[in-house]
Design a protein around this motif. Structure first.
Motif, PDB file in Angstrom:
ATOM      1  N   SER A 113       0.834  -1.215   0.000  1.00  0.00           N
ATOM      2  CA  SER A 113       0.000   0.000   0.000  1.00  0.00           C
ATOM      3  C   SER A 113       0.860   1.253   0.000  1.00  0.00           C
ATOM      4  O   SER A 113       0.526   2.235  -0.672  1.00  0.00           O
ATOM      5  CB  SER A 113      -0.907   0.022   1.231  1.00  0.00           C
ATOM      6  OG  SER A 113      -1.881  -0.969   1.142  1.00  0.00           O
ATOM      7  N   ARG A 173       2.069   1.600  -3.601  1.00  0.00           N
ATOM      8  CA  ARG A 173       1.012   1.944  -4.566  1.00  0.00           C
ATOM      9  C   ARG A 173       0.400   3.314  -4.299  1.00  0.00           C
ATOM     10  O   ARG A 173      -0.036   3.980  -5.230  1.00  0.00           O
ATOM     11  CB  ARG A 173      -0.096   0.884  -4.494  1.00  0.00           C
ATOM     12  CG  ARG A 173       0.324  -0.433  -5.090  1.00  0.00           C
ATOM     13  CD  ARG A 173      -0.711  -1.501  -4.813  1.00  0.00           C
ATOM     14  NE  ARG A 173      -0.303  -2.776  -5.363  1.00  0.00           N
ATOM     15  CZ  ARG A 173      -0.796  -3.945  -4.989  1.00  0.00           C
ATOM     16  NH1 ARG A 173      -1.715  -3.993  -4.044  1.00  0.00           N
ATOM     17  NH2 ARG A 173      -0.377  -5.059  -5.552  1.00  0.00           N
ATOM     18  N   ARG A 199      -0.450   9.559  -2.507  1.00  0.00           N
ATOM     19  CA  ARG A 199      -1.370  10.122  -1.516  1.00  0.00           C
ATOM     20  C   ARG A 199      -0.630  10.674  -0.296  1.00  0.00           C
ATOM     21  O   ARG A 199      -1.252  11.215   0.610  1.00  0.00           O
ATOM     22  CB  ARG A 199      -2.377   9.066  -1.047  1.00  0.00           C
ATOM     23  CG  ARG A 199      -3.290   8.593  -2.154  1.00  0.00           C
ATOM     24  CD  ARG A 199      -4.316   7.595  -1.650  1.00  0.00           C
ATOM     25  NE  ARG A 199      -5.232   8.161  -0.684  1.00  0.00           N
ATOM     26  CZ  ARG A 199      -6.231   8.973  -0.962  1.00  0.00           C
ATOM     27  NH1 ARG A 199      -6.464   9.297  -2.198  1.00  0.00           N
ATOM     28  NH2 ARG A 199      -7.010   9.445  -0.012  1.00  0.00           N
ATOM     29  N   PHE A 240      -7.059   3.399  -4.623  1.00  0.00           N
ATOM     30  CA  PHE A 240      -5.750   3.712  -4.049  1.00  0.00           C
ATOM     31  C   PHE A 240      -5.863   4.229  -2.610  1.00  0.00           C
ATOM     32  O   PHE A 240      -4.871   4.639  -2.024  1.00  0.00           O
ATOM     33  CB  PHE A 240      -4.999   4.710  -4.934  1.00  0.00           C
ATOM     34  CG  PHE A 240      -4.562   4.083  -6.230  1.00  0.00           C
ATOM     35  CD1 PHE A 240      -3.370   3.394  -6.302  1.00  0.00           C
ATOM     36  CD2 PHE A 240      -5.365   4.130  -7.348  1.00  0.00           C
ATOM     37  CE1 PHE A 240      -2.972   2.770  -7.477  1.00  0.00           C
ATOM     38  CE2 PHE A 240      -4.995   3.516  -8.534  1.00  0.00           C
ATOM     39  CZ  PHE A 240      -3.791   2.840  -8.598  1.00  0.00           C
ATOM     40  N   ALA A 241      -7.080   4.225  -2.074  1.00  0.00           N
ATOM     41  CA  ALA A 241      -7.281   4.633  -0.681  1.00  0.00           C
ATOM     42  C   ALA A 241      -8.001   3.501   0.051  1.00  0.00           C
ATOM     43  O   ALA A 241      -8.600   2.632  -0.575  1.00  0.00           O
ATOM     44  CB  ALA A 241      -8.120   5.904  -0.619  1.00  0.00           C
ATOM     45  N   ALA A 242      -7.916   3.536   1.387  1.00  0.00           N
ATOM     46  CA  ALA A 242      -8.602   2.511   2.178  1.00  0.00           C
ATOM     47  C   ALA A 242     -10.104   2.585   1.914  1.00  0.00           C
ATOM     48  O   ALA A 242     -10.643   3.688   1.764  1.00  0.00           O
ATOM     49  CB  ALA A 242      -8.322   2.751   3.656  1.00  0.00           C
ATOM     50  N   PRO A 243     -10.781   1.433   1.837  1.00  0.00           N
ATOM     51  CA  PRO A 243     -12.221   1.457   1.580  1.00  0.00           C
ATOM     52  C   PRO A 243     -12.950   2.283   2.626  1.00  0.00           C
ATOM     53  O   PRO A 243     -12.669   2.176   3.813  1.00  0.00           O
ATOM     54  CB  PRO A 243     -12.635  -0.018   1.703  1.00  0.00           C
ATOM     55  CG  PRO A 243     -11.384  -0.796   1.565  1.00  0.00           C
ATOM     56  CD  PRO A 243     -10.271   0.077   2.048  1.00  0.00           C
ATOM     57  N   ARG A 254     -16.321   8.003   1.563  1.00  0.00           N
ATOM     58  CA  ARG A 254     -15.638   8.430   0.334  1.00  0.00           C
ATOM     59  C   ARG A 254     -16.445   7.994  -0.897  1.00  0.00           C
ATOM     60  O   ARG A 254     -16.596   8.744  -1.849  1.00  0.00           O
ATOM     61  CB  ARG A 254     -14.245   7.796   0.254  1.00  0.00           C
ATOM     62  CG  ARG A 254     -13.222   8.394   1.189  1.00  0.00           C
ATOM     63  CD  ARG A 254     -11.839   7.825   0.869  1.00  0.00           C
ATOM     64  NE  ARG A 254     -10.864   8.103   1.885  1.00  0.00           N
ATOM     65  CZ  ARG A 254     -10.214   9.258   2.028  1.00  0.00           C
ATOM     66  NH1 ARG A 254     -10.458  10.239   1.202  1.00  0.00           N
ATOM     67  NH2 ARG A 254      -9.332   9.430   2.986  1.00  0.00           N
ATOM     68  N   ARG A 264     -17.874  -1.637  -2.052  1.00  0.00           N
ATOM     69  CA  ARG A 264     -17.723  -2.790  -1.152  1.00  0.00           C
ATOM     70  C   ARG A 264     -17.242  -4.036  -1.886  1.00  0.00           C
ATOM     71  O   ARG A 264     -16.659  -4.921  -1.275  1.00  0.00           O
ATOM     72  CB  ARG A 264     -19.057  -3.087  -0.462  1.00  0.00           C
ATOM     73  CG  ARG A 264     -19.410  -2.072   0.605  1.00  0.00           C
ATOM     74  CD  ARG A 264     -20.811  -2.321   1.115  1.00  0.00           C
ATOM     75  NE  ARG A 264     -20.917  -3.588   1.839  1.00  0.00           N
ATOM     76  CZ  ARG A 264     -20.735  -3.718   3.135  1.00  0.00           C
ATOM     77  NH1 ARG A 264     -20.458  -2.673   3.863  1.00  0.00           N
ATOM     78  NH2 ARG A 264     -20.854  -4.895   3.729  1.00  0.00           N
ATOM     79  N   PRO A 271      -9.621  -3.181  -2.932  1.00  0.00           N
ATOM     80  CA  PRO A 271      -8.735  -2.011  -2.903  1.00  0.00           C
ATOM     81  C   PRO A 271      -7.312  -2.403  -3.293  1.00  0.00           C
ATOM     82  O   PRO A 271      -6.890  -3.530  -3.071  1.00  0.00           O
ATOM     83  CB  PRO A 271      -8.785  -1.572  -1.443  1.00  0.00           C
ATOM     84  CG  PRO A 271      -9.129  -2.786  -0.676  1.00  0.00           C
ATOM     85  CD  PRO A 271      -9.968  -3.645  -1.584  1.00  0.00           C
ATOM     86  N   ARG A 272      -6.595  -1.452  -3.886  1.00  0.00           N
ATOM     87  CA  ARG A 272      -5.173  -1.691  -4.211  1.00  0.00           C
ATOM     88  C   ARG A 272      -4.276  -1.143  -3.105  1.00  0.00           C
ATOM     89  O   ARG A 272      -3.083  -1.395  -3.097  1.00  0.00           O
ATOM     90  CB  ARG A 272      -4.813  -1.042  -5.554  1.00  0.00           C
ATOM     91  CG  ARG A 272      -5.350  -1.847  -6.728  1.00  0.00           C
ATOM     92  CD  ARG A 272      -4.829  -1.323  -8.049  1.00  0.00           C
ATOM     93  NE  ARG A 272      -3.391  -1.207  -8.152  1.00  0.00           N
ATOM     94  CZ  ARG A 272      -2.535  -2.221  -8.293  1.00  0.00           C
ATOM     95  NH1 ARG A 272      -2.990  -3.458  -8.326  1.00  0.00           N
ATOM     96  NH2 ARG A 272      -1.249  -2.004  -8.401  1.00  0.00           N
ATOM     97  N   SER A 273      -4.874  -0.374  -2.208  1.00  0.00           N
ATOM     98  CA  SER A 273      -4.077   0.224  -1.144  1.00  0.00           C
ATOM     99  C   SER A 273      -4.983   0.537   0.043  1.00  0.00           C
ATOM    100  O   SER A 273      -6.195   0.677  -0.125  1.00  0.00           O
ATOM    101  CB  SER A 273      -3.424   1.500  -1.675  1.00  0.00           C
ATOM    102  OG  SER A 273      -3.123   2.367  -0.627  1.00  0.00           O
ATOM    103  N   TYR A 274      -4.365   0.645   1.211  1.00  0.00           N
ATOM    104  CA  TYR A 274      -5.132   1.001   2.409  1.00  0.00           C
ATOM    105  C   TYR A 274      -4.677   2.346   2.967  1.00  0.00           C
ATOM    106  O   TYR A 274      -4.811   2.609   4.142  1.00  0.00           O
ATOM    107  CB  TYR A 274      -4.967  -0.106   3.469  1.00  0.00           C
ATOM    108  CG  TYR A 274      -5.754  -1.336   3.120  1.00  0.00           C
ATOM    109  CD1 TYR A 274      -7.094  -1.463   3.488  1.00  0.00           C
ATOM    110  CD2 TYR A 274      -5.181  -2.382   2.403  1.00  0.00           C
ATOM    111  CE1 TYR A 274      -7.833  -2.577   3.164  1.00  0.00           C
ATOM    112  CE2 TYR A 274      -5.904  -3.515   2.063  1.00  0.00           C
ATOM    113  CZ  TYR A 274      -7.227  -3.603   2.446  1.00  0.00           C
ATOM    114  OH  TYR A 274      -7.962  -4.706   2.122  1.00  0.00           O
TER     115      TYR A 274
END
Lengths: 174, 208
Positions: A47, A50, A54, B145-148, B152, B199, B203-206
């Protein structure tokens, strides 16, 4: 981190050397399943790679990476709960009664880990980030999108519960 | 295996995976560029479709303010959906702006008060949904690219739905009942479907 965002891979390796063990420690306190810890440490660093777009310039890196680890852990626990696997308080209490390891410090660590896993996930996360990793309530709140007051309440309840579970061992907490 | 050996193995595996990812994707898009692209894509869709439909810009201060509120909802919601910093105050701000925009489109629509509100209803609803597809899809992809986060995803739906409502406000605003049922309800549907879709999208990232 800023050097890594600009494309310096060696900067990432330096970050990994510094934060890899800390992330492992955090995840290990949040979940007890070794294969899950393995996955979550990997997911956290994937993360970071990637989502480096951010990362905000000037931001402290520690709260950012712990927020990633906490988000990944929360999501994994939620998915596991959905699959209705047996986890949580019962197993934590069983772990308290398990045979003692060889090293004396390991016995204390095991008791702390078992008591931590008996806490509800939001309280556990607040205690681990605040107590074990030294993040401020404001930093934890920013990573969770909540208020410092709400995090403080969760941490306080977590500390209270730990005192009950650990007795004398917990005197140093909070 | 001892805990130390296990930890060493875990870290070695994580390091190898992260370095492989670095090598595979040496460049990254800053979130602000993503946000600008997203807002720009929505604006482009609105402008293109409005021009294709031959929609005319309404005169008067109230319609202009309503359109400004819709454009603001679009830009603000998509921007805040992607912004790394989340605070309850920001969510409250955008929810308030969104509600204000919904109220404005409903209560300032009075071109044909005596026309049955069902006239052109289905086509308006379909157009609203169709115009939201591109911005919502791009927004949900960017959110990987962000946490679920349901909040958002809801912001992506709110910002994307505003595109269709903007075009419909220029093209068709006969009365409050029609606009409420065939413009605003599909907008809320876009918000709901965005939350539901996020849902199921892995995700690709958290990252925050």
């Amino acid at each position: 981190m800023e050097r890594f965002v600009q494309g310096d891979t060696r900067a990432f390796e330096a970050l990994f050397d510094r934060y890899g063990p800390k992330v492992h420690g955090f995840v290990g306190r949040m979940v007890s399943d070794a294969s899950m810890v393995d996955d979550l440490v990997q997911t956290t660093f994937l993360s970071v790679v990637r989502a480096r777009g951010r990362y905000e310039r000037g931001q402290r890196f520690a709260p950012w990476i712990f927020a990633i680890a906490a988000n990944a852990t929360r999501d994994a626990l939620r998915r596991r709960q959905r699959r209705r696997e047996v986890v949580g308080d019962d197993r934590s209490l069983a772990a308290l009664a398990a045979p003692a390891p060889v090293e004396p410090d390991a016995e204390r660590d095991r008791q702390v880990s078992a008591a931590l896993s008996a806490l509800p996930e939001p309280q556990r996360e607040a205690v681990v980030l605040h107590w074990f990793h030294g993040l401020s309530f404001r930093e934890i709140a920013a990573s969770r999108g909540t208020t410092p007051g709400a995090v403080k309440v969760r941490a306080h309840r977590g500390y209270e519960r730990l005192r009950l579970l650990l007795g004398n061992l917990a005197e140093d907490l909070e | 295996m001892t805990p130390a050996a296990q930890r060493h193995q875990t870290l070695a595996r994580a390091r190898a995976a992260a370095l492989a990812e670095c090598a595979a994707r040496p460049w990254v898009i800053p979130w602000r560029w993503m946000g600008l692209g997203l807002v720009g894509a929505g604006a482009l869709v609105a402008w293109g479709v409005a021009a294709a439909l031959g929609a005319s810009w309404p005169g008067g201060v109230v319609p202009a303010l309503t359109l400004a509120l819709l454009a603001g909802t679009h830009a603000l919601a998509l921007w805040l959906a992607l912004a790394p910093r989340r605070t309850p105050g920001r969510w409250l701000l955008i929810v308030s702006v969104g509600i204000l925009a919904m109220a404005a489109v409903i209560f300032t629509s009075n071109d044909h008060p005596h026309l049955p509100f069902t006239t052109k209803g289905a086509s308006c609803g379909m157009l609203e949904l169709a115009l939201s597809v591109v911005p919502a899809a791009l927004g949900l992809l960017a959110l990987r690219f962000a946490a679920p986060s349901p909040m958002r995803a809801a912001m992506v739906g709110l910002g994307s739905g505003a595109v269709g409502v903007f075009v419909l406000y220029l093209e068709c605003s006969p009365n409050a009942a029609h606009v409420g049922l065939f413009h605003v309800v599909p907008w809320l549907f876009v918000v709901g479907i965005s939350v539901a879709l996020q849902r199921v999208i892995p995700p690709r990232s958290y990252a925050p």
